[in-house]
Design a protein around this motif. Structure first.
Motif, PDB file in Angstrom:
ATOM      1  N   LEU A  92     -56.060  47.304-112.472  1.00 25.28           N
ATOM      2  CA  LEU A  92     -57.074  45.986-110.629  1.00 25.28           C
ATOM      3  C   LEU A  92     -57.686  47.310-110.225  1.00 25.28           C
ATOM      4  O   LEU A  92     -58.436  46.899-109.829  1.00 25.28           O
ATOM      5  CB  LEU A  92     -56.429  45.745-110.035  1.00 25.28           C
ATOM      6  CG  LEU A  92     -55.278  43.860-111.206  1.00 25.28           C
ATOM      7  CD1 LEU A  92     -54.618  43.146-110.579  1.00 25.28           C
ATOM      8  CD2 LEU A  92     -56.555  42.906-111.263  1.00 25.28           C
ATOM      9  N   VAL A  93     -56.868  48.238-109.167  1.00 24.02           N
ATOM     10  CA  VAL A  93     -58.005  49.374-108.539  1.00 24.02           C
ATOM     11  C   VAL A  93     -57.843  49.996-109.016  1.00 24.02           C
ATOM     12  O   VAL A  93     -58.899  50.810-108.621  1.00 24.02           O
ATOM     13  CB  VAL A  93     -56.584  49.123-107.402  1.00 24.02           C
ATOM     14  CG1 VAL A  93     -57.140  49.706-106.376  1.00 24.02           C
ATOM     15  CG2 VAL A  93     -56.273  47.880-106.815  1.00 24.02           C
ATOM     16  N   HIS A  94     -56.874  51.235-109.781  1.00 15.54           N
ATOM     17  CA  HIS A  94     -57.019  52.985-109.939  1.00 15.54           C
ATOM     18  C   HIS A  94     -58.634  53.183-110.614  1.00 15.54           C
ATOM     19  O   HIS A  94     -59.377  53.964-110.911  1.00 15.54           O
ATOM     20  CB  HIS A  94     -55.642  53.382-109.862  1.00 15.54           C
ATOM     21  CG  HIS A  94     -54.773  52.784-108.659  1.00 15.54           C
ATOM     22  ND1 HIS A  94     -55.185  53.528-107.298  1.00 15.54           N
ATOM     23  CD2 HIS A  94     -53.901  52.345-108.630  1.00 15.54           C
ATOM     24  CE1 HIS A  94     -54.438  52.869-106.727  1.00 15.54           C
ATOM     25  NE2 HIS A  94     -54.206  52.654-107.338  1.00 15.54           N
ATOM     26  N   ALA A  95     -57.924  52.116-112.260  1.00 19.85           N
ATOM     27  CA  ALA A  95     -58.726  52.674-113.256  1.00 19.85           C
ATOM     28  C   ALA A  95     -59.783  52.655-112.935  1.00 19.85           C
ATOM     29  O   ALA A  95     -61.040  54.164-113.260  1.00 19.85           O
ATOM     30  CB  ALA A  95     -58.537  51.790-114.634  1.00 19.85           C
ATOM     31  N   PRO A  96     -60.959  52.003-112.241  1.00 21.87           N
ATOM     32  CA  PRO A  96     -62.157  52.136-112.023  1.00 21.87           C
ATOM     33  C   PRO A  96     -62.125  53.117-111.646  1.00 21.87           C
ATOM     34  O   PRO A  96     -64.047  53.909-111.136  1.00 21.87           O
ATOM     35  CB  PRO A  96     -62.629  50.727-111.794  1.00 21.87           C
ATOM     36  CG  PRO A  96     -61.712  49.779-112.036  1.00 21.87           C
ATOM     37  CD  PRO A  96     -60.161  50.330-111.797  1.00 21.87           C
ATOM     38  N   ALA A  97     -62.090  53.936-110.573  1.00 20.76           N
ATOM     39  CA  ALA A  97     -62.068  55.193-109.894  1.00 20.76           C
ATOM     40  C   ALA A  97     -61.427  56.398-109.983  1.00 20.76           C
ATOM     41  O   ALA A  97     -61.837  57.305-109.933  1.00 20.76           O
ATOM     42  CB  ALA A  97     -60.866  54.709-108.252  1.00 20.76           C
ATOM     43  N   GLY A  98     -61.418  56.101-111.481  1.00 22.12           N
ATOM     44  CA  GLY A  98     -61.012  57.959-112.213  1.00 22.12           C
ATOM     45  C   GLY A  98     -59.520  57.802-112.617  1.00 22.12           C
ATOM     46  O   GLY A  98     -58.524  57.118-111.837  1.00 22.12           O
TER      47      GLY A  98
END
Length: 134
Positions: A92-98
């Motif tokens: 939900l949070v960290h994957a989109p940030a790489g």
């Protein structure tokens, strides 16, 4: 237990207690910053039913289960629940940030991956084993 197993067990206990402190602080910080309601709203916005209830469950779990985990009780089930919570955090949070938390990126998955690896290692070490009878 063989005396040669003692350092490994002590090292695993150290990792378990360090994890417990980190996980507990996560819950404390959310409560002190009045972050439970915004966390619930975040979950609601992503389509989760009862977002505030889930946010309170996660927060209370962090506050109650972390000390129990540190004590060495119910390690496997607690580690598995925390692993699921942190996997959801990645999704939900960290994957989109790489990947990177700092340095080449911000708020990525690497810290959560390390926490999950340590949790799963503790779960594996505390799994139920068949008793050997002679």
């Amino acid at each position: 237990m063989r005396s040669s197993d003692v350092p490994a067990r002590q090292a695993l206990a150290f990792i378990r207690m360090a994890l417990a402190v980190l996980l507990f602080i996560h819950g404390v910080a959310r409560v002190l910053a009045d972050g439970v309601t915004p966390f619930g709203a975040f979950l609601d916005a992503r389509g989760f039913p009862f977002g505030l209830g889930i946010a309170w469950f996660v927060t209370v779990f962090e506050l109650v289960a972390a000390p129990v985990f540190a004590s060495g009780r119910w390690v496997m089930p607690i580690a598995l629940v925390f692993s699921a919570i942190y996997a959801c955090g990645i999704w939900l949070v960290h994957a989109p940030a790489g990947w990177f938390v700092v340095g080449l990126g911000r708020n990525g998955v690497e810290y959560s991956v390390l926490i999950i690896a340590c949790l799963l290692a503790n779960a594996w070490a505390h799994r139920p084993r068949a008793s050997v009878t002679t």
